[in-house]
Write an enzyme that holds these catalytic residues in place. Structure first.
Site, PDB file in Angstrom:
ATOM      1  N   CYS A 147      -6.508 -16.797 -19.133  1.00 32.40           N
ATOM      2  CA  CYS A 147      -6.237 -18.234 -18.992  1.00 32.40           C
ATOM      3  C   CYS A 147      -6.814 -19.072 -20.120  1.00 32.40           C
ATOM      4  O   CYS A 147      -6.685 -20.304 -20.099  1.00 32.40           O
ATOM      5  CB  CYS A 147      -6.773 -18.744 -17.658  1.00 32.40           C
ATOM      6  N   ASP A 207       0.859  -1.182   0.000  1.00 34.73           N
ATOM      7  CA  ASP A 207       0.000   0.000   0.000  1.00 34.73           C
ATOM      8  C   ASP A 207       0.896   1.233   0.000  1.00 34.73           C
ATOM      9  O   ASP A 207       1.817   1.325   0.808  1.00 34.73           O
ATOM     10  CB  ASP A 207      -0.920   0.022   1.234  1.00 34.73           C
ATOM     11  N   CYS A 242     -11.653 -14.159 -16.343  1.00 37.68           N
ATOM     12  CA  CYS A 242     -12.881 -14.846 -16.766  1.00 37.68           C
ATOM     13  C   CYS A 242     -14.103 -14.122 -16.223  1.00 37.68           C
ATOM     14  O   CYS A 242     -15.177 -14.159 -16.824  1.00 37.68           O
ATOM     15  CB  CYS A 242     -12.886 -16.291 -16.262  1.00 37.68           C
ATOM     16  N   CYS A 252     -11.035 -16.455 -22.662  1.00 35.03           N
ATOM     17  CA  CYS A 252     -10.496 -15.529 -21.666  1.00 35.03           C
ATOM     18  C   CYS A 252      -9.111 -15.026 -22.103  1.00 35.03           C
ATOM     19  O   CYS A 252      -8.252 -15.824 -22.494  1.00 35.03           O
ATOM     20  CB  CYS A 252     -10.386 -16.214 -20.319  1.00 35.03           C
ATOM     21  N   CYS A 258     -14.783   4.851  -3.108  1.00 35.84           N
ATOM     22  CA  CYS A 258     -15.589   5.005  -1.897  1.00 35.84           C
ATOM     23  C   CYS A 258     -15.936   6.474  -1.670  1.00 35.84           C
ATOM     24  O   CYS A 258     -17.015   6.796  -1.174  1.00 35.84           O
ATOM     25  CB  CYS A 258     -14.826   4.458  -0.690  1.00 35.84           C
TER      26      CYS A 258
END
Length: 251
Positions: free
Chosen positions: A248, A61, A175, A245, A188
């Site tokens: 993957c 962070d 996906c 996807c 937020c």
């Protein structure tokens, strides 16, 4: 590994669970879990991982604690306002469980540094607040074959899943989301968020990470858990692998 007397007492409620036991607690103590973000989701996730005895917790962070964070980011207190969130997290974990080592990364995770930061960890728990970061985490975790516990919240909604997209029958994060690189997303600050909701989903994220280490019960791999705090309802949807996807799917 032999548990010390104080560890036997600290983790007694885990050890008596037949699904965890002494062997499972040993796994937790030896495990390394990386948490992306020390905010609303990361705060309760880190607290419960540390309380559970996860031996090494990483946290990424680059932000500092602000007063508006404290309504939901319960890892930090009023005295931490202005401090680096990862520094505050180090102190909080030391108070909670001195046996746990917290490794701080005071930087923003990007596609460039993600492989180096995530390499060597057993599980990644992502609660970051931008699609750019989420995609960088997801792509690196997929390439490194590290289980990814991904959580997200809105004003009154939360979602959670576990991704192991390198397995032939299980989806990866892309996906679910496809190619959202150009999607800015609301924050937020824009939408608001119920503080306790972050605690609910962050705690469940820690639970799923602990499950991934110990191996009890049925994981959320291949499923998406949705929680609605307004109606107080929870449901789980099947999440299939996408053959097309970009992460993957077959080349």
């Amino acid at each position: 590994m032999t548990l010390r007397d104080d560890q036997l007492e600290r983790y007694a409620r885990h050890i008596v669970l037949k699904e965890v036991g002494g062997a499972g607690q040993h796994k937790l103590i030896a495990s390394r879990v990386m948490v992306i973000g020390a905010g609303g989701l990361g705060s309760p996730c880190i607290q419960y991982l540390a309380a559970a005895g996860v031996g090494t917790i990483g946290v990424v962070d680059d932000d500092a604690v602000s007063l508006s964070n404290l309504q939901r980011q319960v890892l930090h207190g009023t005295a931490d306002v202005g401090r680096s969130k990862v520094t505050s997290a180090v102190d909080a974990v030391a108070r909670l469980n001195p046996d746990v080592t917290l490794v701080p990364f005071a930087e923003r995770l990007t596609p460039v540094n993600a492989p180096a930061i995530l390499s060597g960890w057993d599980v990644v728990a992502d609660g970051s607040d931008s699609f750019a970061t989420r995609l960088a985490v997801a792509d690196a975790a997929l390439a490194l074959r590290i289980p990814l516990v991904s959580a997200a919240i809105g004003p009154f909604e939360g979602q959670l899943s576990l991704f192991r997209g390198w397995e032939s029958d299980l989806p990866c994060y892309r996906c679910l989301v496809g190619r959202p690189e150009d999607r800015a997303g609301d924050t937020c600050a824009d939408q608001g968020v119920l503080g306790a909701l972050a605690g609910v989903i962050g705690a469940m994220q820690a639970l799923e990470a602990i499950r991934a280490v110990v191996g009890f019960g049925d994981s959320l791999a291949g499923r998406l858990l949705l929680f609605d705090a307004l109606s107080m309802r929870m449901r789980t949807l099947k999440l299939p692998k996408d053959p097309a996807c970009p992460g993957c799917g077959a080349p």
